[in-house]
Design an enzyme around this catalytic site. Structure first.
Site, PDB file in Angstrom:
ATOM      1  N   THR A  50     -14.799 -10.747 -13.573  1.00 29.01           N
ATOM      2  CA  THR A  50     -15.489 -11.342 -12.432  1.00 29.01           C
ATOM      3  C   THR A  50     -15.636 -10.306 -11.328  1.00 29.01           C
ATOM      4  OG1 THR A  50     -14.714 -13.567 -12.947  1.00 29.01           O
ATOM      5  CG2 THR A  50     -15.342 -13.138 -10.667  1.00 29.01           C
TER       6      THR A  50
ATOM      7  N   GLN B 160     -19.837 -15.230 -21.475  1.00 27.49           N
ATOM      8  CA  GLN B 160     -18.684 -16.118 -21.450  1.00 27.49           C
ATOM      9  C   GLN B 160     -19.047 -17.421 -20.743  1.00 27.49           C
ATOM     10  OE1 GLN B 160     -14.988 -15.547 -19.013  1.00 27.49           O
ATOM     11  NE2 GLN B 160     -14.078 -15.126 -21.007  1.00 27.49           N
TER      12      GLN B 160
ATOM     13  N   HIS C 119     -14.983 -20.023 -22.742  1.00 25.63           N
ATOM     14  CA  HIS C 119     -13.814 -19.688 -21.921  1.00 25.63           C
ATOM     15  C   HIS C 119     -12.809 -20.842 -22.015  1.00 25.63           C
ATOM     16  CE1 HIS C 119     -11.282 -17.877 -19.082  1.00 25.63           C
ATOM     17  NE2 HIS C 119     -12.168 -17.481 -18.171  1.00 25.63           N
TER      18      HIS C 119
ATOM     19  N   ASN D  47      -7.004 -19.028 -19.040  1.00 27.31           N
ATOM     20  CA  ASN D  47      -6.767 -18.696 -17.629  1.00 27.31           C
ATOM     21  C   ASN D  47      -6.796 -19.874 -16.662  1.00 27.31           C
ATOM     22  OD1 ASN D  47      -6.479 -16.107 -18.506  1.00 27.31           O
ATOM     23  ND2 ASN D  47      -8.398 -15.353 -17.637  1.00 27.31           N
TER      24      ASN D  47
ATOM     25  N   TYR E 113      -8.675 -22.569 -16.516  1.00 26.91           N
ATOM     26  CA  TYR E 113      -9.935 -23.235 -16.207  1.00 26.91           C
ATOM     27  C   TYR E 113     -10.054 -24.517 -17.036  1.00 26.91           C
ATOM     28  CZ  TYR E 113     -10.799 -18.976 -13.641  1.00 26.91           C
ATOM     29  OH  TYR E 113     -10.686 -17.936 -12.750  1.00 26.91           O
TER      30      TYR E 113
ATOM     31  N   ARG F  63     -12.028 -17.651 -26.059  1.00 27.99           N
ATOM     32  CA  ARG F  63     -10.922 -16.955 -25.399  1.00 27.99           C
ATOM     33  C   ARG F  63      -9.809 -17.941 -25.095  1.00 27.99           C
ATOM     34  NH1 ARG F  63     -10.501 -13.574 -19.660  1.00 27.99           N
ATOM     35  NH2 ARG F  63      -9.574 -11.726 -20.585  1.00 27.99           N
TER      36      ARG F  63
ATOM     37  N   ASN G 107      -3.961 -19.229 -12.317  1.00 31.21           N
ATOM     38  CA  ASN G 107      -4.516 -20.462 -11.745  1.00 31.21           C
ATOM     39  C   ASN G 107      -3.582 -21.661 -11.914  1.00 31.21           C
ATOM     40  OD1 ASN G 107      -7.039 -19.475 -10.676  1.00 31.21           O
ATOM     41  ND2 ASN G 107      -7.659 -19.162 -12.796  1.00 31.21           N
TER      42      ASN G 107
ATOM     43  N   GLY H 131     -10.244  -3.967 -19.638  1.00 28.83           N
ATOM     44  CA  GLY H 131     -10.826  -4.514 -18.424  1.00 28.83           C
ATOM     45  C   GLY H 131     -10.984  -3.488 -17.328  1.00 28.83           C
TER      46      GLY H 131
END
Length: 371
Positions: free
Chosen positions: A25, A97, A179, A182, A184, A231, A239, A329
């Site tokens: 991001t 993604q 996705h 993480n 979400y 993923r 988060n 990354g």
């Protein structure tokens, strides 16, 4: 023995090497539209075996941060088409993604200023990124979410399907990555710390994984399993995500994915962007066992690993047969020619953390290539 620089076929994707650009991001898409900077940025990195784009919202409701791209409007798709054209011109492959942030959002980013949605009305101890009136960015607390009604869930599944279809047919992507990591929305349904539902989407492992499999089936039905990856991040606390016993949960997920013919499974090991040995529950997480669950269930997709890999660790993972692909990354942020640098053992640029989120070309498209 395989090397990082050997080609690989992952589902329908023929990759020139095993070095993957991780989703990153960067908050440089005003109005959720990738612009000239994004075209340059991704085009510079086309020598990666595979580029996974920054997380991209499947709907306005799925948006959680300022200036991140989307897939739900004509201008957004046209912007992404310019990006995919640039990557293909450079000989690369790129997947998008697919992202729904769930509760990791702010009222100001939601349709009509409404509450973000989640499996349960539990506010995340987390931050999101907003742009102030003067154009500068700031991190603020996420807003209180509301629990999704079961009748709303099919609509979200369909948003994933429509976004995937548009990504391939309109924006020109080679594939899509769901996705499911993480903290979400998909991950929020999986984890016991964020899912306190008592209906068919909560309680048991099977129920908590229901949304994930519905999304996978909808996306693969729209674009084909061979163009679809996913993923997962079994133990990351990103988060405010948590689960009391992640091993059986994610082994169940891996086994279910094994029968679905995906191009690849993308695993974040440990805490995203942090310690690789981080774990949750009362025992260390066994990634070999996770992979074995996938293979035993018939999974033939590429095994993509991520989090804190350098060249030495990546070469060992591929050479030992543990991984088929390795994602990088921060190294790709600072080194657009990372593949060449790794192959030549050239010195690597250091990333400028101050320019990771938001801004202009500085720290985005101005990193030099090696001589």
């Amino acid at each position: 023995m395989a090397t990082l620089f050997d080609p690989l076929r992952a589902g329908d994707l023929t990759l020139a090497n095993r070095i993957v650009m991780a989703p990153l991001t960067r908050n440089r898409s005003p109005n959720a539209v990738p612009g000239d900077l994004s075209v340059t940025y991704y085009g510079q990195r086309a020598t990666a075996g595979l580029i996974v784009t920054e997380a991209t919202a499947i709907s306005h409701q799925g948006q959680g941060y300022a200036d991140v791209p989307g897939l739900y409007g004509a201008d957004q798709l046209a912007g992404w088409k310019r990006v995919t054209d640039a990557v293909h011109k450079g000989g690369g492959k790129i997947v998008v993604q697919l992202w729904h942030v769930g509760r990791i959002s702010h009222n100001s980013l939601q349709p009509g200023g409404g509450k973000p949605v989640a499996p349960s009305a539990i506010r995340a101890k987390s931050k999101t990124f907003l742009v102030k009136p003067d154009g500068s960015g700031e991190f603020v607390d996420t807003s209180e979410p509301r629990a999704l009604d079961a009748a709303e869930i099919p609509g979200i599944v369909d948003d994933f399907r429509r976004a995937a279809k548009a990504a391939i047919e309109v924006a020109g992507f080679d594939g899509v990555e769901i996705h499911g990591a993480n903290g979400y929305l998909v991950d929020q349904f999986l984890r016991s710390g964020t899912n306190h539902r008592t209906d068919d989407y909560g309680g048991s492992i099977e129920n908590r994984a229901r949304l994930l499999f519905e999304v996978v089936d909808a996306v693969t039905g729209a674009v084909g399993a061979g163009r679809t990856g996913i993923r997962l991040s079994p133990v990351t606390p990103a988060n405010d995500a948590s689960d009391a016993d992640p091993q059986p949960l994610f082994n169940h997920v891996a086994a279910g994915l094994g029968s679905r013919g995906l191009a690849y499974v993308h695993i974040v090991e440990g805490a995203t962007g942090g310690a690789r040995d981080f774990s949750q529950g009362d025992r260390p997480f066994d990634y070999e066992d996770l992979k074995a669950s996938y293979r035993k269930a018939g999974g033939t997709g590429a095994w993509l690993v991520n989090n804190g890999y350098d060249k030495e660790l990546a070469e060992k993972a591929v050479g030992d047969g543990y991984a088929d692909l390795v994602a990088f990354g921060k190294l790709f942020i600072a080194n657009p020619d990372l593949v060449s640098r790794l192959k030549r053992n050239a010195e690597l640029n250091a990333p400028d953390k101050a320019t990771f989120y938001g801004g202009d070309a500085r720290g985005y498209t101005d990193y030099p290539t090696a001589a």
